[in-house]
Design an enzyme around this catalytic site. Structure first.
Site, PDB file in Angstrom:
ATOM      1  N   ARG A  35     -65.917 -27.737   4.879  1.00  0.00           N
ATOM      2  CA  ARG A  35     -66.442 -28.567   3.762  1.00  0.00           C
ATOM      3  C   ARG A  35     -67.614 -29.474   4.108  1.00  0.00           C
ATOM      4  O   ARG A  35     -68.118 -30.169   3.244  1.00  0.00           O
ATOM      5  CB  ARG A  35     -65.328 -29.422   3.149  1.00  0.00           C
ATOM      6  N   ASN A  60     -69.599 -21.359   3.157  1.00  0.00           N
ATOM      7  CA  ASN A  60     -69.681 -21.822   1.756  1.00  0.00           C
ATOM      8  C   ASN A  60     -69.588 -23.340   1.623  1.00  0.00           C
ATOM      9  O   ASN A  60     -68.765 -23.883   0.912  1.00  0.00           O
ATOM     10  CB  ASN A  60     -68.614 -21.141   0.893  1.00  0.00           C
ATOM     11  N   ASP A 112     -68.240 -15.125   2.361  1.00  0.00           N
ATOM     12  CA  ASP A 112     -66.859 -15.443   1.989  1.00  0.00           C
ATOM     13  C   ASP A 112     -66.790 -16.509   0.900  1.00  0.00           C
ATOM     14  O   ASP A 112     -67.515 -17.487   0.914  1.00  0.00           O
ATOM     15  CB  ASP A 112     -66.074 -15.937   3.201  1.00  0.00           C
ATOM     16  N   HIS A 136     -58.662 -11.971   5.477  1.00  0.00           N
ATOM     17  CA  HIS A 136     -57.407 -12.268   4.748  1.00  0.00           C
ATOM     18  C   HIS A 136     -56.907 -11.139   3.845  1.00  0.00           C
ATOM     19  O   HIS A 136     -56.753 -11.327   2.643  1.00  0.00           O
ATOM     20  CB  HIS A 136     -57.544 -13.580   3.956  1.00  0.00           C
ATOM     21  N   ASP A 181     -57.496 -19.191   6.950  1.00  0.00           N
ATOM     22  CA  ASP A 181     -58.212 -19.426   5.682  1.00  0.00           C
ATOM     23  C   ASP A 181     -57.977 -20.867   5.203  1.00  0.00           C
ATOM     24  O   ASP A 181     -57.843 -21.128   4.001  1.00  0.00           O
ATOM     25  CB  ASP A 181     -57.803 -18.423   4.600  1.00  0.00           C
ATOM     26  N   PHE A 228     -58.944 -22.673  -5.829  1.00  0.00           N
ATOM     27  CA  PHE A 228     -58.173 -21.760  -4.974  1.00  0.00           C
ATOM     28  C   PHE A 228     -58.086 -22.319  -3.553  1.00  0.00           C
ATOM     29  O   PHE A 228     -59.060 -22.884  -3.055  1.00  0.00           O
ATOM     30  CB  PHE A 228     -58.888 -20.406  -4.891  1.00  0.00           C
TER      31      PHE A 228
END
Ligand SMILES: [Zn+2]
Length: 444
Positions: free
Chosen positions: A66, A96, A154, A234, A307, A325
């Site tokens: 993050r 991401n 991803d 995953h 993950d 999610f």
């Protein structure tokens, strides 16, 4: 500085080692293995590991940290702290973030923040396409020079087979593994859980297993076409594992990882509308869980990854449809992996292979995932019998979104050593160690 891990039981699948020996480290690297009877070298600090398993440091191929951009969820430092508390000496950070890691500047920033934290090693994964927008290839060469270990979009599936083909061809030129979140969005769009009996009962929009399976098959076919190394992230479905099995049979360089929540929980867990059961890919049915356990047994599954996807409690407090999610996972993964050992599904050696030897090989992390002389001094020390309860209020992650709060575990990583330095000691074990050291000092 010398550190001797004494009287432990060494498990290192990279050299078929399974023996009671002492492990000596100096200046951040492994110097070699000593017989237990040899005296500790002069000036060496001793870590007493009687009754414990000593493994090459665990490597998590898939975490979301993050930072930059969403530091209120997690920073690189808090993520690295959670990592070492869970037994991980290295973590690979997905791109991401905000901005997306699609440039050398962001890659360098992540590496610097990781080094500053002095906990787990942090390896950035670069984006496949600019802004992970799926339209234009990212500058993989620049990012590789800056230190990325793989490339992936991803979080956002690569939209077309043509784009994925070009990305694989480009990545191959830089000897980078392509990691894919297999999800055909034309099949999964709008879905918030697995499509099946429970989505029907709960009145929630489902994502079919086929959404993952279609992309997994696509990626295997493109691996053949391009010759690229492909790692499927995953995996959660029977069909996707079957695709990997077939690809491997004809010698394609395709590997895969699975997460603990996908083999531990089923879509029935969503029945309370707890947003800590909302993740992508979603929790599946018992049949898919059975396929994952089969994949562990027959070797199709290469790696266990968390993950780890931290989210603020305000976001997870939204209605199921609206909540983001993902769940955190760094501190519970090894405990959940031990369940597989106690159930007789995998051996301890296979656990170490899934968490260390194979991850190092998949991302080509040099001098890691092994206890050979001259390798880096990253060590995970395990107590397969330690009983403990996960208390999320004491988590080192900034976020609390886990379905495993209050769960009882048997087996844990009790100490984490990075570059020859003890960076984590399990609180339960700290007590035991202290009394053991006192005993030793008193000559009892
Ligand atoms: Zn993903």
């Amino acid at each position: 500085m010398k550190l001797l891990v004494a009287n432990g039981y060494l498990i290192d699948p990279s050299q078929n080692l399974n023996a009671g020996k002492n492990l000596l480290m100096e200046d951040g690297r492994i110097l070699g293995l000593l017989d237990r009877s040899e005296p500790a070298p002069e000036g060496a600090e001793v870590f007493e590991a009687t009754g414990l398993m000593v493994a090459p440091g665990f490597i998590d191929l898939h975490v979301h940290l993050r930072e930059p951009g969403q530091e209120y969820k997690e920073t690189i430092a808090t993520g690295a702290a959670a990592a070492v508390a869970g037994g991980w000496t290295s973590i690979c950070a997905m791109p991401n973030t905000d901005p997306v890691n699609d440039s050398a500047a962001v890659t360098r920033f992540i590496i610097e923040q990781g080094q500053r934290a002095q906990l787990a090693n942090v390896f950035p994964v670069g984006a496949l396409t600019k802004g992970s927008g799926g339209k234009e290839l990212a500058e993989m060469g620049e990012m590789k020079k800056a230190g990325i270990v793989a490339v992936s979009d991803d979080g956002r599936p690569v939209p077309t087979a043509e784009m994925m083909r070009r990305a694989m061809e480009y990545a191959r030129g830089f000897d980078l593994t392509v990691v894919d979140h297999c999800q055909d969005s034309s099949l999964s769009a709008g879905g918030v859980m697995h499509e099946g009996r429970w989505s029907l009962i709960l009145g929630l929009r489902g994502m079919p297993a086929a959404a993952e399976e279609v992309d997994a098959v696509r990626d295997c076919i493109l691996a053949k076409l391009t010759g690229a190394r492909v790692h499927l992230a995953h995996l959660s479905t029977r069909g996707a594992l079957e695709a990997v099995r077939r690809a491997r049979e004809i010698g394609l360089p395709v590997t895969c990882e699975v997460t603990p929540h996908h083999w531990t929980l089923t879509d029935e867990a969503v029945s309370e509308y707890d947003t800590n059961t909302k993740m992508s890919p979603p929790l599946r049915t018992l049949d898919h869980v059975g396929a994952l356990l089969e994949g562990f047994r027959d070797g199709t599954i290469d790696a266990i990854a968390t993950d780890h996807a931290p989210h603020h409690s305000d976001e997870k407090a939204l209605e199921f449809d609206q909540a983001p999610f993902g769940i955190t996972g760094l501190e519970t993964a090894v405990g959940l992996a031990f369940d597989l050992v106690h159930q007789g599904i995998i051996s301890l050696e296979r656990l170490v292979e899934l968490c260390s030897t194979n991850p190092a090989r998949i991302f080509r992390l040099k001098d890691r995932g092994t206890l050979r002389a001259n390798a880096l001094g990253d060590i995970t020390i395990l107590d397969p019998q330690l009983e403990w309860i996960f208390d999320v209020s004491r988590s080192r992650s900034k976020s609390r979104n886990t379905p495993f709060d209050g769960r009882a575990f048997k087996g844990a990583a009790v100490a984490t050593i990075v570059a020859g330095r003890v960076v984590y000691l399990h609180p339960e074990y700290a007590k035991i160690t202290a009394s053991k050291q006192t005993e030793l000092a008193a000559g009892r």
